[in-house]
Design a protein around this motif. Structure first.
Motif, short mmCIF file in Angstrom:
data_model
loop_
_atom_site.label_atom_id
_atom_site.label_comp_id
_atom_site.label_asym_id
_atom_site.label_seq_id
_atom_site.Cartn_x
_atom_site.Cartn_y
_atom_site.Cartn_z
N ASN A 9 42.30 53.95 -13.32
CA ASN A 9 41.94 52.93 -12.33
C ASN A 9 43.13 52.70 -11.40
N ASN A 47 40.81 56.27 -17.22
CA ASN A 47 40.21 54.94 -17.11
C ASN A 47 39.33 54.67 -18.32
N GLU A 56 38.59 51.71 -19.54
CA GLU A 56 37.91 50.42 -19.50
C GLU A 56 36.40 50.64 -19.60
N GLY A 57 35.76 49.95 -20.55
CA GLY A 57 34.32 50.06 -20.72
C GLY A 57 33.86 51.31 -21.43
N ASP A 90 29.45 49.73 -14.93
CA ASP A 90 30.04 48.71 -14.05
C ASP A 90 31.56 48.82 -14.01
N THR A 91 32.17 49.46 -15.02
CA THR A 91 33.63 49.57 -15.09
C THR A 91 34.12 50.95 -14.65
#
Length: 559
Positions: free
Chosen positions: A306, A320, A322-323, A353-354
């Motif tokens: 990210n 990344n 995340e999620g 969404d992440t």
């Protein structure tokens, strides 16, 4: 190691295409073959009970009307069950009746093979609803899509024949393809520790000494048809990121192959019906090249991490995350995301969404194109629609009446194809614009700015493409979203089906034109390039402006 994982899964898919595609061809060839003996007794029983001992060939109008009326009957039955589920059997956890607008959205979602969920599976549905409505709809909606593909294939490849009998095709799709494959994969998933039970929630004591209720249920059977039928609706709210639905990397690979195999194999089936296997490989190659491009983009974007976290100096050696689930990592998460939105399944093993802005662009673009493998049946039909459009454009360029598989493509067919092409962006962009003009739409956004645009755009794109995945930061369980997305799912499913079935009905009546030296070939590498160009050009002209307001603008704003 990541690239090796991706290569192995894609190779396994390629190896499945020919045997499964050949089997599907034999199921629907209407010729005596080895698939008759194991299943004929069951089908005869079904035909006898249904009063269908005689099954004459249907016109495209009767075939389509039968399809729609059958779907309507299932919708009515399922809607009633959801409204009264609290008082029905197999409800050990005391799940209440579903709210009417949510029941409307849910039943439309599962009948249209979208499986968009504005509820959490383990707390919103009883076991009876999961089995009698959700799993039942997963079979019938997938079978509907397969029958559409087979009827369309017959329409463009047959010489003076009809497109078949809907109820016979529908029955065979369930008894000979979906049901046996689902039984096999359910047993496999149970062996891999996916729960399959009608017992109530399990009570466990945490390390702090607190009591916790753990939801279980008939999960393995739902997972099998959920993926084989390109459905996507999860038993759990966390879908295939939940360890009960998808416990290991091995189950992750199996679920990817399940949701990918039938859409891919249907290209081989198409080649068998056309009596020219190169036709099928052209379609498969086009889909695979497009898929590989989007997969590469998703994997590269997520593996870079990210950009906002990089600015904070955080370590993102793993990308990344995340999620995402650590047991899957970037490679399996990116592959799952790309497959589930190219095959319009909608199941997720990570939070879309992440995703990074460009990573989130990939599932959006695949659903907007809606033809890169696609759901069971409809994806092939959409790509064949683009193939006919490509032939028509090339015919105009050289001043010759275009032909596809020996059938002349004339204004009637192109008008019907234009309806299907324009309906898809219309039911995405208009509701998206309306949502931003109302407080009811804007109030559901959990992220301001460009990402909020992506959330709403993703919801309607997923609905129109009959995918069902979502940017789950959107607060969508309201009457506005339940009704609006329900209508979009209806139009997204049936406008294109009716239009393209009419194309099949028109082409099946046409006299076959022998191939000459002047016939434009549709079975070589040149046509693959043309077809890829047409798909990307139509998609870019239609959706690039709105994408520039969402994920593209978000990407540029954080660089």
């Amino acid at each position: 190691m990541d690239l090796l994982q991706l290569f192995i899964v894609i190779l396994l898919l390629v190896l499945l295409v020919k045997p499964l595609g050949t089997y599907i061809y034999h199921v629907f060839s209407n010729k005596s073959n080895k698939t008759d003996k194991p299943f004929m007794w069951l089908e005869k029983m079904i035909y006898g009970i249904s009063g269908l001992k005689e099954r004459p060939q249907m016109t495209w109008k009767k075939y389509t009307l039968s399809l729609i009326l059958t779907n309507v009957v299932f919708v009515v039955i399922g809607f009633v069950i959801l409204l009264i589920q609290g008082s029905l059997a197999f409800n050990p956890n005391g799940i209440r009746n579903m709210e009417p607008t949510l029941a409307f959205n849910t039943i439309i979602s599962f009948m249209t093979n979208t499986n968009l969920q504005h509820y959490s599976g383990e707390s919103g549905l009883s076991y009876f609803s999961q089995m009698a409505v959700i799993i039942m709809m997963m079979f019938t909606s997938a079978a509907t899509g397969i029958t559409v593909a087979i009827a369309f294939i017959r329409g463009i490849t047959s010489k003076g024949a009809t497109i078949g009998h809907f109820f016979e095709d529908f029955t065979k799709a369930i008894t000979r393809i979906l049901l046996p494959l689902s039984i096999i994969m359910t047993i496999v998933l149970v062996g891999l520790k996916v729960p399959q039970t009608l017992e109530p929630t399990v009570q466990a004591t945490t390390v702090e000494g607190e009591s916790q209720n753990i939801a279980v249920g008939p999960i393995a059977s739902l997972e099998a048809i959920k993926h084989l039928g390109t459905n996507g609706g999860g038993h759990m709210g966390a879908n295939s990121s939940h360890p009960f639905e998808n416990p290991t990397p091995l189950t992750n690979v199996l679920e990817i192959l399940m949701m990918w195999c039938i859409p891919a194999a249907l290209t081989f089936t198409y080649g068998k019906f056309a009596n020219k296997q190169s036709q099928g490989w052209v379609i498969f190659s086009t889909m695979l090249i497009l898929f590989m491009g989007f997969l590469s983009l998703a994997y590269y974007s997520e593996s870079q991490g990210n950009p906002l976290f990089n600015q904070l100096g955080l370590n993102q050696e793993q990308g990344n995350m995340e999620g995402k689930e650590i047991r899957f990592g970037i490679a399996q998460s990116a592959l799952f995301t790309t497959v589930t939105t190219s095959a319009t399944t909608g199941t997720v093993n990570n939070m879309h969404d992440t995703l990074t802005p460009i990573g989130g662009l990939v599932p959006l673009a695949l659903m907007m194109l809606n033809s890169v493998f696609g759901g069971d049946g409809v994806g092939l039909v959409n790509m064949l629609m683009y193939a006919i459009l490509a032939v028509f454009i090339c015919g105009l360029l050289v001043g010759r009446t275009p032909e596809f598989l020996g059938k002349k493509i004339e204004p009637r067919e192109m008008k019907l194809i234009t309806i299907a092409l324009l309906a898809h962006p219309l039911i995405i962009l208009v509701p998206t614009a309306i949502s931003f003009l109302t407080n009811l739409g804007q109030g559901a956004i959990s992220n301001p700015g460009f990402h909020g645009i992506s959330q709403i755009l993703y919801e309607f794109t997923s609905s129109a493409a009959n995918n069902g995945s979502g940017f789950e930061g959107l607060g969508d369980n309201t009457p506005f979203w339940n009704i609006s997305t329900g209508l979009v799912m209806l139009f997204g499913r049936y406008v294109s089906i009716i239009s393209l079935m009419a194309v099949a009905g028109s082409l099946v009546k046409k006299q076959w034109v022998p191939e000459t030296i002047g016939t434009f070939r549709t079975d070589n590498g040149l046509f693959i390039g043309i077809l890829i160009g047409v798909v990307l050009l139509v998609g870019a002209l239609t959706f690039l402006p709105v994408l520039s307001l969402g994920p593209i603008a978000e990407y540029l704003s954080i660089r």
